[in-house]
Design an enzyme around this catalytic site. Structure first.
Site, PDB file in Angstrom:
ATOM      1  N   PRO A   2       0.833  -1.213   0.000  1.00 12.42           N
ATOM      2  CA  PRO A   2       0.000   0.000   0.000  1.00 12.42           C
ATOM      3  C   PRO A   2       0.864   1.258   0.000  1.00 12.42           C
ATOM      4  O   PRO A   2       1.770   1.390   0.827  1.00 12.42           O
ATOM      5  CB  PRO A   2      -0.798  -0.133   1.301  1.00 12.42           C
ATOM      6  CG  PRO A   2      -0.819  -1.598   1.576  1.00 12.42           C
ATOM      7  CD  PRO A   2       0.517  -2.105   1.111  1.00 12.42           C
ATOM      8  N   GLU A   3       0.621   2.150  -0.956  1.00 12.42           N
ATOM      9  CA  GLU A   3       1.368   3.393  -1.030  1.00 12.42           C
ATOM     10  C   GLU A   3       0.505   4.533  -0.503  1.00 12.42           C
ATOM     11  O   GLU A   3      -0.594   4.320   0.014  1.00 12.42           O
ATOM     12  CB  GLU A   3       1.842   3.621  -2.463  1.00 12.42           C
ATOM     13  CG  GLU A   3       2.778   2.499  -2.940  1.00 12.42           C
ATOM     14  CD  GLU A   3       3.555   2.866  -4.185  1.00 12.42           C
ATOM     15  OE1 GLU A   3       3.855   4.058  -4.386  1.00 12.42           O
ATOM     16  OE2 GLU A   3       3.871   1.956  -4.970  1.00 12.42           O
TER      17      GLU A   3
END
Length: 288
Positions: A2-3
């Site tokens: 997840p960014e």
């Protein structure tokens, strides 16, 4: 992993459901994350009220108020495959559901009891306590936050800043962008996409890029991140937002994951290399 857009999407999805609720009970089924969950965490946050959710870089901050009015917080990192979502109380526990925050109602009428549940198959995420003196996320002394660079969607992040920070550097511009001391949250996917949009070769030395081109790069970074947030993040493997729904930005990716296919701008074949052990995709015709 997840960014920044995925974490921001999670924050926006969770906040309306949890703000104002009391943490009535905490159940920790596995303390063994990337860093062990503090053994004092459950007792410390039980009975506090969630006053809001914030984000700093890829960290989700759960702001809490104690009964005496003082502040305490939680820092949650989703790691490689972690997720936080809301589910009704009594929802059966699944494998890798490591932490539950059981939340009461807001005191203004009956509400369904809910649980904020943390699932992390790889256990690369982490949970930390944040003290009153660490609440200012830009100036926080917490060891995870104190050395972080500016937020990429903030006014502090502009072309002049990148140009100034890059002078004399021989490192590749993609690696420069992914240095969290320089700017937070520009992960591998969005670095690939922004560099393509700005027409900059990922391997070009950061110190040789002009101020004008850095202006263009910052504009591209902000555009790609904001567009991803609006579309709910990027679904590549495990990501879902706080509402349990996947993101859709992957459908808008121009280069990442498309090596060997035609460039969407010029139809040349997109190439890929490994740069600092990360997949890097680019068009040799459009980027220089």
């Amino acid at each position: 992993m997840p960014e920044l857009p995925e974490v921001e999407t999670t924050r926006r999805g969770l906040e309306p459901h949890v703000t104002g609720r009391v943490i009535e009970h905490v159940e920790i089924r596995d303390y063994r994350l990337r860093w062990p969950i503090p053994t004092t965490l459950a007792d410390t946050v039980t009975g506090t009220v969630i006053t809001g959710l914030r984000r700093r870089a890829k960290y989700l901050i759960v702001d809490l108020q104690r009964q005496d009015g003082s502040y305490i917080g939680l820092i949650v990192h989703l790691g490689m495959s972690g997720s936080l979502k809301i589910c009704p109380a009594g929802t059966p526990v699944k494998k890798h559901d490591h932490v539950d925050l059981a939340l009461g109602n807001r005191g203004d009428g009956p509400e369904e009891a809910i649980v904020m549940r943390y699932n992390d198959p790889r256990r690369f995420g982490s949970w930390h306590l944040l003290g009153p003196e660490e609440a200012d996320l830009q100036e926080s002394s917490h060891w995870l936050l104190k050395a972080l660079g500016p937020e990429p969607l903030s006014d502090a992040f502009d072309g002049e800043y990148l140009y100034r920070r890059s002078r004399g550097l021989r490192t590749a511009v993609k690696s420069f962008l992914m240095n969290q001391d320089v700017v937070v949250g520009v992960g591998n996917i969005y670095a690939n996409e922004a560099l393509f949009q700005a027409g900059i070769l990922p391997t070009r030395k950061a110190g040789l890029i002009s101020a004008v081109r850095y202006d263009r790069l910052v504009e591209a970074i902000k555009h790609r991140l904001q567009r991803s947030i609006e579309q709910g993040g990027t679904t590549l493997r495990d990501f879902v937002g706080g509402d349990g729904k996947p993101g859709y930005f992957q459908q808008s990716l121009q280069v990442y994951g498309r090596a060997g296919l035609a460039c969407p701008a010029c139809s040349a074949i997109l190439e890929d290399i490994r740069l600092n052990q990360r997949t890097t995709v680019f068009c040799r015709q459009c980027q220089r």
